[in-house]
Design a protein around this motif. Sequence first.
Motif, PDB file in Angstrom:
ATOM      1  N   SER A   1       0.834  -1.209   0.000  1.00  9.30           N
ATOM      2  CA  SER A   1       0.000   0.000   0.000  1.00  9.30           C
ATOM      3  C   SER A   1       0.866   1.255   0.000  1.00  9.30           C
ATOM      4  CB  SER A   1      -0.935   0.006   1.214  1.00  9.30           C
ATOM      5  OG  SER A   1      -0.190  -0.129   2.422  1.00  9.30           O
ATOM      6  N   PHE A   2       1.996   1.199   0.714  1.00 10.94           N
ATOM      7  CA  PHE A   2       2.887   2.364   0.757  1.00 10.94           C
ATOM      8  C   PHE A   2       3.598   2.565  -0.577  1.00 10.94           C
ATOM      9  CE2 PHE A   2       7.063   4.298   1.893  1.00 10.94           C
ATOM     10  CZ  PHE A   2       6.575   5.526   2.307  1.00 10.94           C
ATOM     11  N   VAL A   3       3.983   1.491  -1.220  1.00 12.82           N
ATOM     12  CA  VAL A   3       4.633   1.592  -2.521  1.00 12.82           C
ATOM     13  C   VAL A   3       3.685   2.229  -3.538  1.00 12.82           C
ATOM     14  CG1 VAL A   3       5.649   0.295  -4.434  1.00 12.82           C
ATOM     15  CG2 VAL A   3       6.146  -0.371  -2.070  1.00 12.82           C
ATOM     16  N   VAL A   4       2.427   1.791  -3.531  1.00 19.24           N
ATOM     17  CA  VAL A   4       1.445   2.355  -4.459  1.00 19.24           C
ATOM     18  C   VAL A   4       1.189   3.827  -4.135  1.00 19.24           C
ATOM     19  CG1 VAL A   4      -0.925   2.188  -5.301  1.00 19.24           C
ATOM     20  CG2 VAL A   4       0.380   0.100  -4.857  1.00 19.24           C
ATOM     21  N   ALA A   5       1.067   4.141  -2.840  1.00 21.26           N
ATOM     22  CA  ALA A   5       0.846   5.539  -2.440  1.00 21.26           C
ATOM     23  C   ALA A   5       2.010   6.418  -2.886  1.00 21.26           C
ATOM     24  CB  ALA A   5       0.663   5.623  -0.932  1.00 21.26           C
ATOM     25  N   THR A   6       3.233   5.908  -2.739  1.00 19.09           N
ATOM     26  CA  THR A   6       4.409   6.665  -3.180  1.00 19.09           C
ATOM     27  C   THR A   6       4.378   6.892  -4.686  1.00 19.09           C
ATOM     28  OG1 THR A   6       5.737   5.746  -1.370  1.00 19.09           O
ATOM     29  CG2 THR A   6       6.932   6.684  -3.230  1.00 19.09           C
ATOM     30  N   ALA A   7       3.965   5.881  -5.433  1.00 18.25           N
ATOM     31  CA  ALA A   7       3.873   6.018  -6.892  1.00 18.25           C
ATOM     32  C   ALA A   7       2.848   7.085  -7.274  1.00 18.25           C
ATOM     33  CB  ALA A   7       3.509   4.676  -7.517  1.00 18.25           C
ATOM     34  N   ILE A   8       1.725   7.113  -6.557  1.00 18.00           N
ATOM     35  CA  ILE A   8       0.686   8.111  -6.851  1.00 18.00           C
ATOM     36  C   ILE A   8       1.198   9.521  -6.572  1.00 18.00           C
ATOM     37  CG2 ILE A   8      -1.587   8.958  -6.159  1.00 18.00           C
ATOM     38  CD1 ILE A   8      -2.381   6.070  -5.601  1.00 18.00           C
ATOM     39  N   VAL A   9       1.872   9.699  -5.428  1.00 15.13           N
ATOM     40  CA  VAL A   9       2.403  11.016  -5.083  1.00 15.13           C
ATOM     41  C   VAL A   9       3.466  11.441  -6.089  1.00 15.13           C
ATOM     42  CG1 VAL A   9       3.698  12.299  -3.351  1.00 15.13           C
ATOM     43  CG2 VAL A   9       1.866  10.779  -2.638  1.00 15.13           C
ATOM     44  N   THR A  10       4.307  10.502  -6.511  1.00 12.06           N
ATOM     45  CA  THR A  10       5.346  10.819  -7.493  1.00 12.06           C
ATOM     46  C   THR A  10       4.729  11.264  -8.811  1.00 12.06           C
ATOM     47  OG1 THR A  10       6.811   9.171  -6.473  1.00 12.06           O
ATOM     48  CG2 THR A  10       7.365   9.927  -8.702  1.00 12.06           C
ATOM     49  N   ALA A  11       3.689  10.561  -9.235  1.00  9.21           N
ATOM     50  CA  ALA A  11       2.999  10.956 -10.468  1.00  9.21           C
ATOM     51  C   ALA A  11       2.417  12.355 -10.326  1.00  9.21           C
ATOM     52  CB  ALA A  11       1.901   9.948 -10.798  1.00  9.21           C
ATOM     53  N   GLY A  12       1.865  12.656  -9.136  1.00 13.13           N
ATOM     54  CA  GLY A  12       1.333  13.995  -8.899  1.00 13.13           C
ATOM     55  C   GLY A  12       2.410  15.057  -8.936  1.00 13.13           C
ATOM     56  N   ALA A  13       3.605  14.740  -8.387  1.00 12.08           N
ATOM     57  CA  ALA A  13       4.713  15.698  -8.401  1.00 12.08           C
ATOM     58  C   ALA A  13       5.191  15.959  -9.821  1.00 12.08           C
ATOM     59  CB  ALA A  13       5.858  15.184  -7.537  1.00 12.08           C
ATOM     60  N   ILE A  14       5.294  14.894 -10.629  1.00 15.09           N
ATOM     61  CA  ILE A  14       5.731  15.044 -12.019  1.00 15.09           C
ATOM     62  C   ILE A  14       4.729  15.888 -12.802  1.00 15.09           C
ATOM     63  CG2 ILE A  14       6.159  13.800 -14.169  1.00 15.09           C
ATOM     64  CD1 ILE A  14       7.243  11.495 -12.468  1.00 15.09           C
ATOM     65  N   ALA A  15       3.439  15.619 -12.579  1.00 16.54           N
ATOM     66  CA  ALA A  15       2.407  16.394 -13.267  1.00 16.54           C
ATOM     67  C   ALA A  15       2.487  17.868 -12.882  1.00 16.54           C
ATOM     68  CB  ALA A  15       1.030  15.833 -12.946  1.00 16.54           C
TER      69      ALA A  15
END
Length: 520
Positions: free
Chosen positions: A310-324
């Motif tokens: 769950s933490f790995v997926v959450a980190t991926a979501i936040v990273t995608a948000g930062a890139i956007a």
Amino acid sequence: MRLRVTSPAYVVSAFAIVATLISFAPFFYEVFDLRTLAPDTGFGIVLPFVSLFLIWRQRDQLRGIPITGSWYGLLLVAAGLALRAIGAFSTMSTVVRYGFLLVLYGLVLSFTGPKLFRRLGAPLAILFFMVPLPMYLTGMLTLDLQLISSIIGVWIIRAFGISVFLQGNVVDLGTMQLEVAEACSGLRYLLPLMVLALMVAYLYRGESWKRILIFLVSVPVTVLMNSIRIGFIGITVEYWGRRMAEGVLHDFEGWLVFMFSVAAVLLVAFALTKVGRRSRWAQAFDLAAAPALATGAPKASTVPWGIPRSFVVATAIVTAGAIAGLTMPERQSTIPDREDFAQFPTRIGDWSGHRGVLDKVYLDALDLTDYLLVDYVRAAGTYPINFYSAYYSEQKGFNRIHSPRNCIPGGGWEITDLTQLKVPLGSAGRTLPVNRVVIALGEQKELVYYWYQERGRAMTNENIVKWYLFWDSVKRNRTDGALVRIVAPLPRNASAADVDAEMQRFAANVEPQLNHYVPD
């Protein structure tokens, strides 16, 4: 069995934190810019370190709680990123900052799991005070604290036999007037003191009701101490002159009041150790680290923590948000063309008027783009009308239209009646919605009409104004708008209906003129 954190867990955690900070950094920069750190909010920069200290002191206890992760954390992360997008489009930076907290809480929950997350509740709750309050709430709190502190402060001054008159938040000593400004409202003491009270309550080893009382007592302590400060300033100004309310001495008095406020909260905590289940101070208020495993207990073996999916997926979501956020171009509001209020006619119908100016102190507080202040008269025996409009080319962050409902009491006026009505405009059944307000100051009364003229809409409800501010920011990339206010005296021997008729006639004549200066 005890658990230890592996290197991959540290790496992923650090990556998640960096991605979150990158995504939200622009919205915190204006608050925590060390060159212009605001006294009301600057204390927030130390709160992450306070939170980490409170977590660190119970590190041995936390190590014994298993890491399970939680997919519910992803909901918080998604909600936080949604608030970031909404706040960015609507230029409501406070919404973005609360989105940051949701993302942070979501990451922690997705890593730790519900049980450990609950144990971290108080340290994480402290971070809530890192976000500045919304502007409208800050305005209401500041005004209320100003008025309450002024009233109590004047009582103190009178107790020393000094003649003083209070008008709103202006203390009149006869020889001089002292304004209880926003900086003296006590709000800059209240929020830091609430944080300290929350820490004291968290570290306090006593019944729950005592801990709640310690936190809540920070509010009346702030009001009382700030009132004493105002009273002390009034007394010293009376005997030693205005310099006692200015410069370094004024700032030192503020610092001293805050120290006394902290001492008062600690005194309440100490007094509570003598109530109910008695305990010694050292037992009730312990700053030492939380107790580790009992001495003599067999040493537990250690196993590495895995990284919850769950933490790995959450980190991926936040990273995608930062890139956007980094790749999207910075949003610039569209500033429509308009005529300056300097060109606004001083003759409207059979009214003629002369222009006025706002004092610098009000201009600094309002931070507006353009304004109009004209006193109009029509003929002998009619009621003079004061016409005011404040225009903002862009409403962003704290730079927004100030509500008269907050500003009117600050001048000492009391709102005795507030209704809405529709002023007929005389063309195809059109009407103009206005807030009709009766205000009083002693025996003096005035009638006020005001409305918000924003991007082709005339509105009276402030919640609807906020909604269209967001909607037009997204759809039209515009946040410009103006407050329009009309004021006329309401003499004791005058008919309110006659004054209303004069006000409505003027509003109907001035409304068509506004389109050139407040664009649709």
